[in-house]
Design an enzyme around this catalytic site. Structure first.
Site, mmCIF file in Angstrom:
data_model
loop_
_atom_site.group_PDB
_atom_site.id
_atom_site.type_symbol
_atom_site.label_atom_id
_atom_site.label_comp_id
_atom_site.label_asym_id
_atom_site.label_seq_id
_atom_site.Cartn_x
_atom_site.Cartn_y
_atom_site.Cartn_z
ATOM 1 N N GLN A 9 -32.718 18.575 -39.863
ATOM 2 C CA GLN A 9 -32.817 17.137 -39.553
ATOM 3 C C GLN A 9 -31.521 16.466 -40.021
ATOM 4 O O GLN A 9 -31.350 15.267 -39.866
ATOM 5 C CB GLN A 9 -34.014 16.484 -40.281
ATOM 6 C CG GLN A 9 -35.336 17.190 -40.094
ATOM 7 C CD GLN A 9 -35.858 17.131 -38.665
ATOM 8 O OE1 GLN A 9 -35.315 16.436 -37.814
ATOM 9 N NE2 GLN A 9 -36.919 17.864 -38.393
ATOM 10 N N LYS A 11 -28.066 15.198 -39.870
ATOM 11 C CA LYS A 11 -27.115 14.857 -38.807
ATOM 12 C C LYS A 11 -25.693 15.320 -39.147
ATOM 13 O O LYS A 11 -24.904 15.639 -38.268
ATOM 14 C CB LYS A 11 -27.127 13.343 -38.580
ATOM 15 C CG LYS A 11 -28.448 12.859 -37.982
ATOM 16 C CD LYS A 11 -28.190 11.701 -37.013
ATOM 17 C CE LYS A 11 -29.423 11.395 -36.184
ATOM 18 N NZ LYS A 11 -30.489 10.705 -36.956
ATOM 19 N N ASP A 70 -29.866 28.178 -45.137
ATOM 20 C CA ASP A 70 -30.481 27.880 -46.430
ATOM 21 C C ASP A 70 -29.376 27.997 -47.468
ATOM 22 O O ASP A 70 -28.555 28.919 -47.399
ATOM 23 C CB ASP A 70 -31.610 28.861 -46.742
ATOM 24 C CG ASP A 70 -32.420 28.392 -47.936
ATOM 25 O OD1 ASP A 70 -32.658 27.170 -48.068
ATOM 26 O OD2 ASP A 70 -32.816 29.231 -48.762
ATOM 27 N N ARG A 182 -20.968 26.341 -46.683
ATOM 28 C CA ARG A 182 -21.515 26.134 -45.341
ATOM 29 C C ARG A 182 -20.446 26.385 -44.277
ATOM 30 O O ARG A 182 -20.690 27.046 -43.271
ATOM 31 C CB ARG A 182 -22.031 24.698 -45.205
ATOM 32 C CG ARG A 182 -23.483 24.621 -44.784
ATOM 33 C CD ARG A 182 -23.969 23.177 -44.711
ATOM 34 N NE ARG A 182 -23.547 22.377 -45.830
ATOM 35 C CZ ARG A 182 -24.142 22.406 -47.024
ATOM 36 N NH1 ARG A 182 -25.198 23.146 -47.225
ATOM 37 N NH2 ARG A 182 -23.682 21.663 -48.016
HETATM 38 P P1 IMP Z 1 -30.756 23.127 -48.056
HETATM 39 O O1 IMP Z 1 -30.149 24.439 -47.730
HETATM 40 O O2 IMP Z 1 -30.259 22.033 -47.161
HETATM 41 O O3 IMP Z 1 -32.250 23.220 -48.166
HETATM 42 O O4 IMP Z 1 -30.220 22.713 -49.504
HETATM 43 C C1 IMP Z 1 -30.749 23.252 -50.656
HETATM 44 C C2 IMP Z 1 -30.334 22.528 -51.890
HETATM 45 O O5 IMP Z 1 -29.205 23.194 -52.454
HETATM 46 C C3 IMP Z 1 -29.890 21.087 -51.736
HETATM 47 O O6 IMP Z 1 -30.988 20.232 -51.778
HETATM 48 C C4 IMP Z 1 -29.006 20.923 -52.973
HETATM 49 O O7 IMP Z 1 -29.786 20.759 -54.121
HETATM 50 C C5 IMP Z 1 -28.341 22.279 -53.088
HETATM 51 N N1 IMP Z 1 -27.054 22.312 -52.345
HETATM 52 C C6 IMP Z 1 -26.772 23.035 -51.240
HETATM 53 N N2 IMP Z 1 -25.504 22.833 -50.824
HETATM 54 C C7 IMP Z 1 -24.981 21.944 -51.699
HETATM 55 C C8 IMP Z 1 -23.694 21.310 -51.777
HETATM 56 O O8 IMP Z 1 -22.790 21.514 -50.955
HETATM 57 N N3 IMP Z 1 -23.541 20.446 -52.800
HETATM 58 C C9 IMP Z 1 -24.509 20.179 -53.708
HETATM 59 N N4 IMP Z 1 -25.713 20.714 -53.670
HETATM 60 C C10 IMP Z 1 -25.965 21.612 -52.669
#
Ligand code: IMP
Length: 197
Positions: A9, A11, A70, A182
């Site tokens: 979700q 953007k 993830d 990422r």
């Molecule tokens: P998701 O993969 O979008 O579910 O992210 C998982 C969680 O990892 C996020 O809510 C953050 O707590 C942490 N996280 C992932 N990537 C980053 C980043 O680039 N900066 C800071 N926290 C991150």
């Protein structure tokens, strides 16, 4: 024209993927744009398992390539916590200022060489009748002694790298998008997509 659905979700993630695919005959859509509103439970014990779970679940609902990811933070001193629980760690609704302060407190007096940490991102590319492709992007660093910077999100203010000399919250979004976990995973996914169109 190939259609790609990004299982998020967020953007920002979609914008980044769109920019990297510019010039190729593909259209990038969010789940919302193709009428999917499901929350796939992240029950895996690794980032890879969770990315694949999401990508394969969404893939069953659309006739398109599906990308899911993830990500999270691994802190070696805390036995690689928060890891796959990064979003839920210390409470889903606890503000990050509080979570980050708790982590800083837990690492109080720990010497720099034991403060190593990394952001990890697993990204899965799924297409019907094809083997799911999985990419991993990592950015190595350490937990600082205090929060620094106002940009980014989540654990960025306490995650430092030697190359930056500061935290990933103290650089611009453009800079972070070039070096992030990422971005590194996404680059591998984009190469795979290019092979498949
Ligand atoms: P998701 O993969 O979008 O579910 O992210 C998982 C969680 O990892 C996020 O809510 C953050 O707590 C942490 N996280 C992932 N990537 C980053 C980043 O680039 N900066 C800071 N926290 C991150």
């Amino acid at each position: 024209m190939k259609r790609i659905v990004v299982a998020t979700q967020n953007k920002g993630k979609v914008k980044e993927i769109k920019e990297m695919l510019e010039g190729l005959p593909v259209e990038v859509k969010t789940m919302g744009e193709v009428g999917i509103d499901v929350d796939v439970e992240e029950t895996g014990s690794t980032f890879e398992e969770n990315a694949v779970l999401k990508a394969e679940a969404i893939s069953k609902m659309v006739d398109a390539l599906v990308i899911a990811d993830d990500s999270g933070l691994e802190i070696d001193y805390l036995n690689k916590e928060p890891g796959v629980y990064s979003a839920r760690y210390l409470g889903k609704d606890t503000p990050y200022e509080v979570k980050n302060q708790i982590i800083l407190d837990r690492l109080k007096d720990v010497p720099k060489e034991k403060r190593t940490a990394r952001f990890v991102c697993a990204m899965a590319l799924c297409e019907a009748n094809k083997e799911t492709f999985i990419a991993r992007g990592v950015i190595e660093g350490y937990i600082g002694y205090q929060s620094e910077g106002e940009n980014g999100f989540g654990y960025d203010p306490i995650f430092f790298t030697d190359e930056l000399g500061t935290s990933t919250a103290n650089i611009s979004m453009e800079e972070k998008n070039k070096i992030s976990h990422r971005a590194k995973a996404l680059k591998q996914i984009i190469e795979k997509i290019k092979e498949r169109i």
